[in-house]
Design an enzyme around this catalytic site. Sequence first.
Site, mmCIF file in Angstrom:
data_model
loop_
_atom_site.group_PDB
_atom_site.id
_atom_site.type_symbol
_atom_site.label_atom_id
_atom_site.label_comp_id
_atom_site.label_asym_id
_atom_site.label_seq_id
_atom_site.Cartn_x
_atom_site.Cartn_y
_atom_site.Cartn_z
ATOM 1 N N GLU A 252 -12.162 -5.590 0.802
ATOM 2 C CA GLU A 252 -11.854 -4.183 0.504
ATOM 3 C C GLU A 252 -11.030 -3.689 1.683
ATOM 4 O O GLU A 252 -11.558 -3.410 2.754
ATOM 5 C CB GLU A 252 -13.143 -3.381 0.328
ATOM 6 C CG GLU A 252 -12.918 -2.020 -0.325
ATOM 7 C CD GLU A 252 -12.790 -0.901 0.686
ATOM 8 O OE1 GLU A 252 -11.632 -0.525 0.994
ATOM 9 O OE2 GLU A 252 -13.807 -0.412 1.164
ATOM 10 N N CYS A 286 -11.001 5.262 3.467
ATOM 11 C CA CYS A 286 -10.035 4.320 2.892
ATOM 12 C C CYS A 286 -9.411 4.859 1.614
ATOM 13 O O CYS A 286 -8.296 4.468 1.258
ATOM 14 C CB CYS A 286 -10.699 2.974 2.638
ATOM 15 S SG CYS A 286 -12.173 3.042 1.600
#
Length: 477
Positions: A252, A286
């Site tokens: 990720e 993020c």
Amino acid sequence: MNKTYGADLALLINGSWKIGEGRDSFAVIDPASGDAIGAVPLASAADLDEALAAAELGFAKWRATPAEARGALLRKAAALLRERTEQIARLLTLEQGKPIAEARGEVAGSAQLFDWCAEEATRIYGRTLVRPTGQRSMVNRQPVGPVAIFTPWNFPVYLLAKKLAAALATGCSVIAKPPEETPGCTGALVRCLTDAGLPDGVVQLVHGVPDTVSRHLIASPVIRKVSFTGSVPVGRHLMRLAADGLKRVTMELGGHAPVLVFGDCDLEKTLDMVVPQKFRNAGQVCVSPTRFFVQEGIYDRFIEGFAARTRGVTTGHGLDSGSAMGPLANVRRPGAIEALVDDAAAKGARVMAGGRRGTSGFFFEPTLLADVPDTADIMNNEPFGPVAVAASFADLDDALGKANRLPYGLAAFAFTENLRTANILGDAIEAGMVGINTFAISSADAPFGGVKDSGFGSEGGIEGMDSYLVTKAIHMA
């Protein structure tokens, strides 16, 4: 050192909490002041070898533990997290800087992850294939083995919980390497698991120089899977290390989320949503909305409303209840953000709000840049800070072109009241997650992950548990 810090900073290896004892250490800094508040011991090579041996033995007993018992332990850990919310949230704010209300929310979300995975532990189904009488063919799902997990400092409790919950629910043992910047809150999370009765060796917690630890763990044949959340360059590096051992990986990685604001949106409602979301955790998210592309007809009004709201965001120490935004997490970030803002301004962007670093600690003002050209560094590289960049678009095709221009594809957002437009956006935006008129894209029961340079594999939902399982076919005659 801050005497009120109070965290018992230690490594956990084979059920034993290990403190200094001659080990090297890393200073823990309060980002709001820049002062050292503690020190965390760093694992030696011998510590890492001990952790690997413990994880191998821990896997043998944990995989044999009934799913119901694994789930019960995770539920107990979730209950302990909720009981200890104030303690863990305070540690999180002191180490990472986010406002205490956000820290409490992170702990609550972590408890929810444990509860959800506890339920799913009993739903790891296989299947029986159709065969003639006297023959049997079955498909089973089994834990992949000991897992090395590496987590970042922006959501240190939640991201560690997300990986731990799925790994433990499926029967894997874990060596966790959280960030050295936030050892108190991550250690407190792991203590909830040990206090819930987790057997020795099932989870190890180690700190150390990231490259040294990752190389040592990933090179070992004990580790069968690597799960990483962090930057694209580090993700590529870990994938190369994992390739030598053909280890399964979940990545990720970074994002640079576009936000498409169409002329038919409810403008005031949209502004009331996007500004707090942009400056949540000082933009160190993020999936933070960052590249705002606004339809030409409402662009000027959007910029004016965004700038006014940005100037009203109060900054301060995260433990101050009046702070809407805390500092950046470490000493490197203010200078990096300042360089991006200066570059954009030099290339023609207008600084509509903020744009300056603080005079103490690691603060940077909530910032809005308008008319940002594609040539600006900040339009091409994720700022990971409290800066929103804006430009206009003409029509749907133009908006999609701008949204999909970069190699990142983690999250994207759009605001429109037109259902046809929404349907097209859901299909055409190149991202692992798309939020339309919402920023609520992360939940325990939904997959979380990206495409393109933002990585692959999912965390969360049943998809997140799949990566910790291998499939075995058993044929009998």
